[in-house]
Scaffold this motif. Structure first.
Motif, mmCIF file in Angstrom:
data_model
loop_
_atom_site.group_PDB
_atom_site.id
_atom_site.type_symbol
_atom_site.label_atom_id
_atom_site.label_comp_id
_atom_site.label_asym_id
_atom_site.label_seq_id
_atom_site.Cartn_x
_atom_site.Cartn_y
_atom_site.Cartn_z
ATOM 1 N N PRO A 136 -31.142 -10.285 -2.094
ATOM 2 C CA PRO A 136 -30.556 -10.056 -0.550
ATOM 3 C C PRO A 136 -29.545 -8.781 -0.591
ATOM 4 C CG PRO A 136 -31.057 -12.329 -1.072
ATOM 5 C CD PRO A 136 -31.297 -11.671 -2.491
ATOM 6 N N ASN A 137 -28.599 -8.795 -1.496
ATOM 7 C CA ASN A 137 -27.489 -7.955 -1.675
ATOM 8 C C ASN A 137 -27.952 -6.373 -1.665
ATOM 9 O OD1 ASN A 137 -25.398 -9.665 -1.499
ATOM 10 N ND2 ASN A 137 -24.855 -9.584 -3.664
ATOM 11 N N ASP A 138 -29.137 -6.288 -2.388
ATOM 12 C CA ASP A 138 -29.674 -5.148 -2.384
ATOM 13 C C ASP A 138 -30.274 -4.519 -1.174
ATOM 14 O OD1 ASP A 138 -29.532 -4.141 -5.192
ATOM 15 O OD2 ASP A 138 -31.175 -5.506 -5.716
ATOM 16 N N ARG A 139 -30.852 -5.407 -0.159
ATOM 17 C CA ARG A 139 -31.251 -5.085 1.020
ATOM 18 C C ARG A 139 -30.151 -4.889 1.888
ATOM 19 N NH1 ARG A 139 -36.758 -6.585 1.055
ATOM 20 N NH2 ARG A 139 -37.497 -8.026 -0.639
ATOM 21 N N ALA A 152 -24.716 5.574 6.315
ATOM 22 C CA ALA A 152 -23.941 6.838 5.634
ATOM 23 C C ALA A 152 -24.532 7.965 6.381
ATOM 24 C CB ALA A 152 -23.725 6.640 4.105
ATOM 25 N N ASN A 153 -25.413 8.145 6.568
ATOM 26 C CA ASN A 153 -26.165 9.238 7.209
ATOM 27 C C ASN A 153 -26.312 10.379 6.250
ATOM 28 O OD1 ASN A 153 -27.649 10.791 9.319
ATOM 29 N ND2 ASN A 153 -25.954 11.582 10.186
ATOM 30 N N LYS A 154 -26.459 10.134 5.053
ATOM 31 C CA LYS A 154 -26.598 10.996 3.955
ATOM 32 C C LYS A 154 -27.772 10.962 3.031
ATOM 33 C CE LYS A 154 -21.446 11.692 3.673
ATOM 34 N NZ LYS A 154 -20.254 11.871 2.881
ATOM 35 N N PRO A 155 -28.135 11.944 2.435
ATOM 36 C CA PRO A 155 -29.354 11.884 1.725
ATOM 37 C C PRO A 155 -29.353 10.927 0.533
ATOM 38 C CG PRO A 155 -28.803 14.278 1.897
ATOM 39 C CD PRO A 155 -27.730 13.325 2.451
ATOM 40 N N VAL A 156 -30.235 10.023 0.433
ATOM 41 C CA VAL A 156 -30.256 8.964 -0.640
ATOM 42 C C VAL A 156 -31.484 9.051 -1.625
ATOM 43 C CG1 VAL A 156 -30.481 6.340 -0.797
ATOM 44 C CG2 VAL A 156 -29.431 7.382 1.200
ATOM 45 N N VAL A 157 -31.184 9.052 -2.942
ATOM 46 C CA VAL A 157 -32.135 9.125 -3.968
ATOM 47 C C VAL A 157 -32.158 7.487 -4.475
ATOM 48 C CG1 VAL A 157 -32.702 9.903 -6.476
ATOM 49 C CG2 VAL A 157 -31.612 11.551 -4.848
ATOM 50 N N LEU A 158 -33.522 6.922 -4.197
ATOM 51 C CA LEU A 158 -33.455 5.432 -4.815
ATOM 52 C C LEU A 158 -33.854 5.297 -6.261
ATOM 53 C CD1 LEU A 158 -33.779 2.644 -3.842
ATOM 54 C CD2 LEU A 158 -36.123 2.872 -3.270
ATOM 55 N N VAL A 159 -33.032 4.796 -7.070
ATOM 56 C CA VAL A 159 -33.278 4.894 -8.467
ATOM 57 C C VAL A 159 -33.491 3.423 -8.814
ATOM 58 C CG1 VAL A 159 -32.320 5.379 -10.705
ATOM 59 C CG2 VAL A 159 -31.703 6.947 -8.753
ATOM 60 N N ALA A 160 -34.804 2.982 -9.428
ATOM 61 C CA ALA A 160 -35.122 2.043 -10.070
ATOM 62 C C ALA A 160 -34.782 2.171 -11.615
ATOM 63 C CB ALA A 160 -36.570 1.665 -9.978
ATOM 64 N N ASN A 161 -33.480 1.476 -11.938
ATOM 65 C CA ASN A 161 -33.046 1.536 -13.182
ATOM 66 C C ASN A 161 -33.725 0.426 -13.982
ATOM 67 O OD1 ASN A 161 -31.635 2.543 -15.548
ATOM 68 N ND2 ASN A 161 -29.791 1.139 -14.996
ATOM 69 N N LYS A 162 -33.611 0.381 -15.501
ATOM 70 C CA LYS A 162 -34.151 -0.603 -16.528
ATOM 71 C C LYS A 162 -35.659 -0.645 -16.152
ATOM 72 C CE LYS A 162 -29.882 -3.140 -16.082
ATOM 73 N NZ LYS A 162 -29.087 -4.519 -16.052
ATOM 74 N N SER A 163 -36.439 0.321 -15.932
ATOM 75 C CA SER A 163 -37.892 0.371 -15.732
ATOM 76 C C SER A 163 -38.756 0.816 -17.132
ATOM 77 C CB SER A 163 -38.123 1.476 -14.856
ATOM 78 O OG SER A 163 -37.628 1.159 -13.230
ATOM 79 N N GLY A 167 -37.232 1.189 2.370
ATOM 80 C CA GLY A 167 -37.080 2.207 3.471
ATOM 81 C C GLY A 167 -36.501 3.592 3.146
ATOM 82 N N LEU A 168 -36.061 3.622 1.774
ATOM 83 C CA LEU A 168 -35.276 4.943 1.340
ATOM 84 C C LEU A 168 -36.044 5.780 0.485
ATOM 85 C CD1 LEU A 168 -32.152 2.669 0.235
ATOM 86 C CD2 LEU A 168 -32.491 4.116 2.186
ATOM 87 N N GLY A 169 -37.545 5.693 0.653
ATOM 88 C CA GLY A 169 -38.196 6.823 0.222
ATOM 89 C C GLY A 169 -38.945 6.234 -1.285
ATOM 90 N N ASP A 170 -39.556 6.881 -1.904
ATOM 91 C CA ASP A 170 -40.090 6.635 -3.236
ATOM 92 C C ASP A 170 -39.093 6.315 -4.271
ATOM 93 O OD1 ASP A 170 -42.618 7.126 -2.178
ATOM 94 O OD2 ASP A 170 -42.604 9.032 -2.903
#
Length: 460
Positions: free
Chosen positions: A98-101, A110-121, A137-140
């Motif tokens: 829930p905190n991630d969401r 923040a209206n700035k480009p966001v890179v979604l990083v799935a760490n520990k993969s 909804g932050l992209g791939d």
């Protein structure tokens, strides 16, 4: 133009590990305990041919207004405001929480480009959690393992799209670059602020900056990482390191505190001038003396700052007493500057910065060989070295090997026989003759080569 990226996410998802990986150094403390990072930390990141400024932030978490957790989040919000893009990191093994969401919504606002990083993969364990992240909804998601360095090529591709085209630099030969003495003199002075917990180190730095850059709290142990900040004072640049409080070794039990102390000691070794902060109401305690001795052994210039001076009464007579106590309790750094300050009220800040500059100048001092040997002859004539085992010691001459700190080589006949007390006499005499107060002075002994040593003795 520098491109700035802030790494954000909830606690313990590997933000500091990723920060260390991209800056190429273990600058940020890393531990399994959530909430290790508190202050924001900046570093110069590099990934392939991409160069950028990276900001490591405290984990986004909810806290009551005015609490330490809430102020940590405020620091993160400042970092987001400074950034050109965000790296939102989540734990792929744990999946979305829930905190991630909630904080994904925060990142979108923040209206700035966001890179979604799935760490520990690494392996197959993070695949399902990475797939879940499409719901944000932050992209791939970019699947990586910051600890093992996996997936960085995909991260490069994602960042390359966001960053401006690099400006090609003209080719030049490194050998053609020669720094002048004036350029060297204008380098930022590296200053570490050290002391026992809750001595007011972060409060002092915040006053120097004119903003609440570092977290402060009445609770001891608020600072964990050694955080560096750039300060300009009267046209002179300083790089100041805030460090964790140093307690007696016997009281340090938690692994995290051991890491914080080790980080503080690294800051001392990296610094040129070290400011030892003491509480005015509990000054010159045993731990203060131990820290001062450590600074001297590391060969760093020392400035003593007595903080919380606004709480003291009869201040005029106390300053002289402080200087007398310093010379008595710390003879190895006799003459070290003592400055009364109040980090909260800003009292004595100008005097402190002046003392730092002066200590730095003394630390860099060089004495001409001719002047040095004139003093040496007078010092030896005034107090000749004692005879050892009935044989007189012959001291030939002295020369300065280097500065930072001032280090000298004394050529003599029997190096192992020169008493420590006599070296102490020469050191104190040198401090007075060449105005070297407070800075460590090193005298190394070297035996002069015997030109007849290779000849055989005549048979008896």
């Amino acid at each position: 133009m520098s491109f700035t990226i802030a790494i954000i996410g909830r606690p313990n998802v590997g933000k500091s590990t990723l920060f260390n990986r991209l800056v190429g150094q273990k600058l940020a403390l890393v531990d399994n305990e959530p909430g290790v990072t508190r202050d924001r930390r900046e570093g110069e990141g590099r990934l392939g041919d991409l160069e950028f400024t990276l900001i490591d932030t405290a984990g986004l978490d909810e806290g009551a207004k005015g609490s330490l957790t809430a102020r940590m989040q405020e620091q993160t919000e400042v970092a987001i405001g400074l950034a050109d893009a965000l790296m939102f990191v989540f734990d792929a093994r744990a999946g979305l929480t829930p905190n991630d969401r909630a904080f994904a919504d925060f990142a979108r606002r923040a209206n700035k480009p966001v890179v979604l990083v799935a760490n520990k993969s690494e392996g197959k364990h993070g695949e399902l959690g990475a797939m879940e992240s499409y719901a944000l909804g932050l992209g791939d998601p970019i699947q990586i393992s910051a600890e093992h360095g996996e997936g960085l090529s995909d991260l490069y591709d994602a960042l390359r799209v966001l960053m401006p085209e690099p400006v090609e630099a003209e080719e030049f030969d490194d050998d053609d670059i020669i720094e002048t003495d004036e350029e060297i003199a204008q380098r930022p002075i590296r200053v570490a602020i050290v002391g026992r917990p809750n001595a007011g180190k972060s409060t002092l730095i915040n006053h120097l900056l004119g903003e609440e850059r570092l977290l402060t709290s009445p609770e001891a142990g608020t600072t964990r990482d050694s955080i560096s900040v750039e300060i300009t004072w009267q046209g002179r640049e300083f790089r100041v390191f805030d460090t964790a409080g140093l307690r007696r070794r016997s009281r340090i039990e938690e692994k995290l505190e051991k890491l914080s102390v080790a980080d503080a000691l690294r800051a001392v070794r990296f610094a040129e001038v070290v400011v030892l902060m003491m509480d005015s109401q509990n000054r010159f305690e045993e731990q203060d003396l131990r820290i001062a001795d450590l600074i001297e052994r590391e060969g760093r210039a020392l400035v003593l700052a007595v903080n919380k001076w606004d709480l003291m009464e009869k201040k005029g007579s106390l300053i002289s007493a402080l200087r007398i106590d310093t010379d008595h309790l710390l003879p190895q750094v006799k003459g070290a500057p003592v400055v009364a300050v109040s980090g909260l009220m800003g009292e004595g800040i100008d005097r402190l910065m002046t003392a730092i500059e002066q200590a730095y100048a003394v630390w860099n001092k060089r004495v001409p060989t001719a002047t040095l040997n004139r003093w040496f002859e007078q010092a030896v004539d005034a107090n000749p070295p004692p005879a050892v085992s009935g044989r007189r010691l012959k001291l030939n001459y002295i020369t300065q090997a280097k500065a930072r700190p001032p280090s000298f080589i004394l050529f003599c006949s029997r190096a192992d026989a020169v008493p420590t007390s006599y070296l102490r006499y020469l050191t104190n005499s040198m401090r007075e003759a060449f105005e070297l107060p407070g800075t460590p002075v090193r005298i190394s002994l070297r035996e002069k080569a015997n030109p007849f040593a290779h000849k055989r003795k005549r048979p008896s």
